[in-house]
Design an enzyme around this catalytic site. Structure first.
Site, PDB file in Angstrom:
ATOM      1  N   ARG A 127       6.188   5.581  -0.395  1.00 18.92           N
ATOM      2  CA  ARG A 127       5.505   6.157  -1.567  1.00 18.92           C
ATOM      3  C   ARG A 127       6.304   5.882  -2.849  1.00 18.92           C
ATOM      4  NH1 ARG A 127       4.768  12.359  -3.059  1.00 18.92           N
ATOM      5  NH2 ARG A 127       2.955  12.231  -4.438  1.00 18.92           N
TER       6      ARG A 127
ATOM      7  N   VAL B 199       4.078   2.653 -12.542  1.00 20.46           N
ATOM      8  CA  VAL B 199       4.480   3.149 -13.860  1.00 20.46           C
ATOM      9  C   VAL B 199       5.548   2.200 -14.429  1.00 20.46           C
ATOM     10  CG1 VAL B 199       5.324   5.135 -15.174  1.00 20.46           C
ATOM     11  CG2 VAL B 199       4.063   5.510 -13.042  1.00 20.46           C
TER      12      VAL B 199
ATOM     13  N   THR C 188      -1.871  10.531  14.578  1.00 19.71           N
ATOM     14  CA  THR C 188      -0.582   9.851  14.829  1.00 19.71           C
ATOM     15  C   THR C 188       0.310  10.051  13.593  1.00 19.71           C
ATOM     16  OG1 THR C 188      -1.493   7.751  13.975  1.00 19.71           O
ATOM     17  CG2 THR C 188      -1.582   8.077  16.354  1.00 19.71           C
TER      18      THR C 188
ATOM     19  N   ASP D 230      10.320  -1.582 -11.563  1.00 20.73           N
ATOM     20  CA  ASP D 230      11.563  -1.759 -12.322  1.00 20.73           C
ATOM     21  C   ASP D 230      12.531  -0.592 -12.115  1.00 20.73           C
ATOM     22  OD1 ASP D 230      10.342   0.300 -13.668  1.00 20.73           O
ATOM     23  OD2 ASP D 230      10.716  -0.525 -15.675  1.00 20.73           O
TER      24      ASP D 230
ATOM     25  N   HIS E  98       4.950   4.530  -6.456  1.00 21.80           N
ATOM     26  CA  HIS E  98       5.101   5.284  -7.704  1.00 21.80           C
ATOM     27  C   HIS E  98       5.991   4.544  -8.701  1.00 21.80           C
ATOM     28  CE1 HIS E  98       3.451   9.501  -6.651  1.00 21.80           C
ATOM     29  NE2 HIS E  98       2.903   8.601  -5.868  1.00 21.80           N
ATOM     30  N   ASP E  99       6.916   3.719  -8.197  1.00 24.13           N
ATOM     31  CA  ASP E  99       7.707   2.907  -9.125  1.00 24.13           C
ATOM     32  C   ASP E  99       6.826   1.834  -9.764  1.00 24.13           C
ATOM     33  OD1 ASP E  99       9.882   1.858 -10.519  1.00 24.13           O
ATOM     34  OD2 ASP E  99      10.339   0.422  -8.922  1.00 24.13           O
TER      35      ASP E  99
ATOM     36  N   ASN F 266       5.626  13.029  -9.325  1.00 23.40           N
ATOM     37  CA  ASN F 266       6.860  12.548  -8.700  1.00 23.40           C
ATOM     38  C   ASN F 266       7.766  13.658  -8.187  1.00 23.40           C
ATOM     39  OD1 ASN F 266       6.120   9.946  -9.045  1.00 23.40           O
ATOM     40  ND2 ASN F 266       7.281   9.621 -10.937  1.00 23.40           N
TER      41      ASN F 266
HETATM   42  C1  HEM Z   1      -5.093   5.542  -3.642  1.00 18.96           C
HETATM   43  C2  HEM Z   1      -4.542   6.415  -4.430  1.00 18.96           C
HETATM   44  C3  HEM Z   1      -3.510   7.393  -3.969  1.00 18.96           C
HETATM   45  C4  HEM Z   1      -3.497   8.719  -4.207  1.00 18.96           C
HETATM   46  C5  HEM Z   1      -4.531   9.486  -5.008  1.00 18.96           C
HETATM   47  C6  HEM Z   1      -2.352   9.283  -3.550  1.00 18.96           C
HETATM   48  C7  HEM Z   1      -1.980  10.611  -3.582  1.00 18.96           C
HETATM   49  C8  HEM Z   1      -1.021  11.172  -2.778  1.00 18.96           C
HETATM   50  C9  HEM Z   1      -0.713  12.582  -2.719  1.00 18.96           C
HETATM   51  C10 HEM Z   1      -1.353  13.656  -3.561  1.00 18.96           C
HETATM   52  C11 HEM Z   1       0.232  12.746  -1.766  1.00 18.96           C
HETATM   53  C12 HEM Z   1       0.821  14.075  -1.287  1.00 18.96           C
HETATM   54  C13 HEM Z   1       1.765  14.687  -2.293  1.00 18.96           C
HETATM   55  C14 HEM Z   1       2.182  16.048  -1.825  1.00 18.96           C
HETATM   56  O1  HEM Z   1       1.363  16.968  -1.900  1.00 18.96           O
HETATM   57  O2  HEM Z   1       3.330  16.209  -1.378  1.00 18.96           O
HETATM   58  C15 HEM Z   1       0.536  11.464  -1.233  1.00 18.96           C
HETATM   59  C16 HEM Z   1       1.456  11.236  -0.239  1.00 18.96           C
HETATM   60  C17 HEM Z   1       1.810   9.971   0.194  1.00 18.96           C
HETATM   61  N1  HEM Z   1       1.353   8.778  -0.313  1.00 18.96           N
HETATM   62 FE1  HEM Z   1      -0.188   8.531  -1.583  1.00 18.96          FE
HETATM   63  N2  HEM Z   1      -1.679   8.268  -2.927  1.00 18.96           N
HETATM   64  C18 HEM Z   1      -2.348   7.101  -3.158  1.00 18.96           C
HETATM   65  C19 HEM Z   1      -1.956   5.840  -2.746  1.00 18.96           C
HETATM   66  C20 HEM Z   1      -0.819   5.582  -2.040  1.00 18.96           C
HETATM   67  C21 HEM Z   1      -0.244   4.282  -1.835  1.00 18.96           C
HETATM   68  C22 HEM Z   1      -0.800   2.989  -2.437  1.00 18.96           C
HETATM   69  C23 HEM Z   1       0.856   4.439  -1.059  1.00 18.96           C
HETATM   70  C24 HEM Z   1       1.831   3.414  -0.560  1.00 18.96           C
HETATM   71  C25 HEM Z   1       1.577   2.143  -0.432  1.00 18.96           C
HETATM   72  C26 HEM Z   1       0.958   5.846  -0.758  1.00 18.96           C
HETATM   73  C27 HEM Z   1       1.886   6.415   0.061  1.00 18.96           C
HETATM   74  C28 HEM Z   1       1.993   7.768   0.331  1.00 18.96           C
HETATM   75  C29 HEM Z   1       2.871   8.309   1.336  1.00 18.96           C
HETATM   76  C30 HEM Z   1       3.717   7.521   2.308  1.00 18.96           C
HETATM   77  C31 HEM Z   1       2.765   9.696   1.241  1.00 18.96           C
HETATM   78  C32 HEM Z   1       3.551  10.742   2.056  1.00 18.96           C
HETATM   79  C33 HEM Z   1       4.899  10.924   1.361  1.00 18.96           C
HETATM   80  C34 HEM Z   1       5.852  11.890   2.018  1.00 18.96           C
HETATM   81  O3  HEM Z   1       5.613  12.368   3.115  1.00 18.96           O
HETATM   82  O4  HEM Z   1       6.888  12.148   1.391  1.00 18.96           O
HETATM   83  N3  HEM Z   1      -0.036   6.516  -1.407  1.00 18.96           N
HETATM   84  N4  HEM Z   1      -0.216  10.508  -1.868  1.00 18.96           N
END
Ligand code: HEM
Length: 355
Positions: free
Chosen positions: A96, A104, A278, A108, A100-101, A125
């Site tokens: 993630r 924005v 999973t 970089d 996020h890097d 973040n």
């Molecule tokens: C498509 C748009 C996306 C949205 C709206 C989104 C939004 C989010 C949100 C809200 C969370 C949970 C935050 C929390 O409540 O702790 C999350 C977790 C996560 N996202 Fe996304 N995300 C998106 C795309 C992506 C992409 C492109 C990736 C990586 C290639 C990604 C990887 C992850 C991962 C791995 C987690 C779990 C992180 C953890 O357990 O620490 N997400 N995302």
């Protein structure tokens, strides 16, 4: 400890803030002032106003094996050794972190900069994790070849290595490298125009990915990362109780479970796995979950639409997704890459070098 709790609460609230008034009232009810950033929350309306132009994907001289040509042939091994020490949760965080890097100011490492008003402090973040692994890799690299390996490349390598481990070696791609580290980072750039919110609909997702040079297929493929890691309850509070009634598009058993888990006084700090089938495997189960309504966010459920369903069906349970994910991560890694003229090689990933 008190600070940690506040941070955790903020972290879990990051995604509740929307243009819908009930989410604002939840936000205010926690006693936090309305955000002072300039960009309005206009995700679901007209295209957001850009404060800076979107960084186009650019090759900028990235090369697989870059550090072998730059007197640090052990660079990727050193990063891998640091990543191998991480837990499954931190590994998810590292993937993630790369997203996020890159979204924005480009890839970089601006997300790593410390300060009261940097990206790291931006709402989306506050729940990022994995910074310690990046710092450990950087410290080891500075001992072996000082001033050579950028933090931006460390983030990219670490996401690749985390993907490899969490996919049980099925996701295995090479990372073109040679990025330089940015010198600028603002908290308010994480909001509004750059990072998509969990309540985004399909049109918003497509637009926000297109702004970064990524097409709808990239968007669908990268969303598969939601087959690992966790989410805080408020990130999907628009789909379950309280305050909305369960989303009709959510599997009723999952909705029931989430309602029970999240309908507690400590809702804001409670977490659930993104993929209940999973949870620790980075795999194409996500696409099966999209089809069966077992996903958390509006943005995940949005992929179950006629426009994207063919792709979702194609990847559901198919190993083709592993290769596609690697390719999409590489493509994402080209967003807004900085050259030596625009950036630097930081000595510490959390601070820009003294001039
Ligand atoms: C498509 C748009 C996306 C949205 C709206 C989104 C939004 C989010 C949100 C809200 C969370 C949970 C935050 C929390 O409540 O702790 C999350 C977790 C996560 N996202 Fe996304 N995300 C998106 C795309 C992506 C992409 C492109 C990736 C990586 C290639 C990604 C990887 C992850 C991962 C791995 C987690 C779990 C992180 C953890 O357990 O620490 N997400 N995302």
């Amino acid at each position: 400890m008190a600070k940690l709790v506040v941070l955790a609460v903020l972290a879990s609230l990051i995604s509740t803030v929307s243009c819908q008034s009930w989410t604002w009232s939840i936000y205010r009810s926690w006693g936090y002032p309305s955000p002072t950033w300039g960009t309005p929350w206009t995700y679901n309306s007209a295209p957001a106003t850009w404060t800076t132009p979107p960084p186009p994907p650019s090759s900028n001289g990235l090369k697989v094996g870059y550090y072998a040509d730059h007197n640090c042939s052990n660079a990727e091994n050193i990063v891998r050794a640091a990543v191998e020490k991480a837990s499954a949760g931190i590994l998810a965080g590292l993937i993630r972190l790369a997203f996020h890097d890159c979204f924005v100011r480009g890839c970089d490492a601006s997300v790593l900069l410390e300060g009261s008003d940097t990206e790291k402090q931006g709402f989306p973040n506050l729940s990022l994790r994995g910074f310690g692994i990046i710092d450990a890799a950087k410290d080891a690299l500075e001992k072996e070849c000082p001033g050579v390996v950028s933090c931006a490349d460390i983030v990219s390598f670490a996401a690749r290595d985390a993907s490899y481990i969490l996919s049980y070696k099925k996701i295995n791609y090479t990372v073109p490298a040679g990025r330089f580290d940015g010198k600028v980072s603002f908290a308010n750039e994480t909001l509004g125009q750059n990072l998509p919110p969990p309540f985004a609909d399909l049109a918003t997702l497509k637009r926000m990915f297109a702004d970064k040079g990524l097409d709808p297929t990239d968007m669908v493929v990268l969303s598969g990362a939601h087959s690992i890691g966790i989410s805080h309850c408020p990130s999907f509070s628009d789909r379950v109780n309280p305050p909305a009634s369960p989303s009709p598009s959510m599997d009723s058993d999952l909705a029931k479970k989430l309602n029970q888990t999240c309908d507690t006084p400590n809702n804001a700090t409670t977490t659930v796995p993104q993929d209940s089938v999973t949870p620790d495997a980075l795999d194409s189960q996500y696409y099966k979950n999209v089809m069966s309504g077992k996903v958390l966010f509006t943005s995940d459920a949005a992929l179950n639409s006629s426009e994207t369903l063919e792709l979702v069906k194609k990847y559901a349970g198919s190993d083709d997704w592993n290769t596609a994910f690697g390719a999409a991560m590489v493509k994402m890694g080209y967003i807004g890459v900085k050259s030596s003229k625009e950036g630097e090689i930081r000595k510490k990933c959390g601070v820009i070098n003294k001039s």
